[in-house]
Design an enzyme around this catalytic site. Sequence first.
Site, short mmCIF file in Angstrom:
data_model
loop_
_atom_site.label_atom_id
_atom_site.label_comp_id
_atom_site.label_asym_id
_atom_site.label_seq_id
_atom_site.Cartn_x
_atom_site.Cartn_y
_atom_site.Cartn_z
CG MET A 94 -1.87 -1.21 1.25
SD MET A 94 -2.84 -1.39 -0.24
CE MET A 94 -4.06 -0.13 0.04
CG HIS A 113 -5.18 -1.96 -9.86
ND1 HIS A 113 -5.12 -1.28 -8.65
CD2 HIS A 113 -6.29 -1.52 -10.48
CE1 HIS A 113 -6.16 -0.47 -8.58
NE2 HIS A 113 -6.89 -0.60 -9.67
N GLY A 147 3.77 6.68 -11.42
CA GLY A 147 2.39 7.04 -11.12
C GLY A 147 1.69 5.98 -10.29
CB VAL A 148 -1.46 5.92 -8.44
CG1 VAL A 148 -2.34 4.90 -7.73
CG2 VAL A 148 -0.77 6.81 -7.43
C1 GRF Z 1 -5.38 -7.51 -4.39
O1 GRF Z 1 -6.72 -7.32 -4.76
C2 GRF Z 1 -4.46 -6.77 -5.31
O2 GRF Z 1 -4.94 -6.70 -6.62
C3 GRF Z 1 -4.42 -5.40 -4.71
O3 GRF Z 1 -4.44 -5.62 -3.32
C4 GRF Z 1 -5.07 -6.87 -3.04
C5 GRF Z 1 -4.09 -7.67 -2.25
O4 GRF Z 1 -4.65 -8.90 -1.82
N1 GRF Z 1 -3.26 -4.65 -5.17
P1 GRF Z 1 -3.72 -9.99 -1.17
O5 GRF Z 1 -3.00 -9.33 -0.01
O6 GRF Z 1 -2.76 -10.48 -2.22
O7 GRF Z 1 -4.64 -11.07 -0.71
#
Ligand code: GRF
Length: 205
Positions: A94, A113, A147-148
Amino acid sequence: MNTRKGKIAILLSGRGSNFEAIYKNSIRKDSLFEIAVVVSDKSKAKGLKTAGDLGIPTHFIRPRDFSSKDEYEKNLIELFETFKIDLICLAGFMRIISPTLIKKFPGRIINIHPSLLPLFPGLHAQKQALEAGAEISGCTVHFVDEGVDSGPVIMQASVGIEKDDSEESLSTRILIEEHRIYSEVIKLFFLNKLKIDGRTVKILT
Ligand code: GRF
């Protein structure tokens, strides 16, 4: 014969289901890659505990222990160099990656994503898709740029949206596809079949 497997670092902040899916593929006999280290910015991330239980080296690196983002990422770079990392996989990490790290690993950082980018970048992508009344969403694996969720798209999978879908039900169906395509992309990376061409990625046959 060179039998060295490609070395991956996973960066995660939470649950770690994508990490687990990648791990399952990495321990197959014919796998071209192995997970060398799992790093998190959250000490309590479930994925970090799972990795530890599996005997994978784990590192919790607390961002606020560093005077700047630059210093934080320099620390990550040192770690990745120690583990001779070939590919960095963001899996629910994050934090936005800055040029410090990107320049050190050009074309070697990827992310997953839960939408069909460039639609619905950022947080709560599944909720964004529902609120937009979309009939199709899905997931995207892409190279990371500054970028994001904006780097060149490598692979996508689509998922139909049902009339009675909730954020949870849609997320669950998208996640199944995430788990499938993330490892597929990693495999293509280590087969040397991904070529970045400006904003697009060619998959060599
Ligand atoms: C997933 O939906 C991914 O696409 C997003 O964050 C979530 C992470 O899920 N970036 P996990 O921790 O892999 O279960």
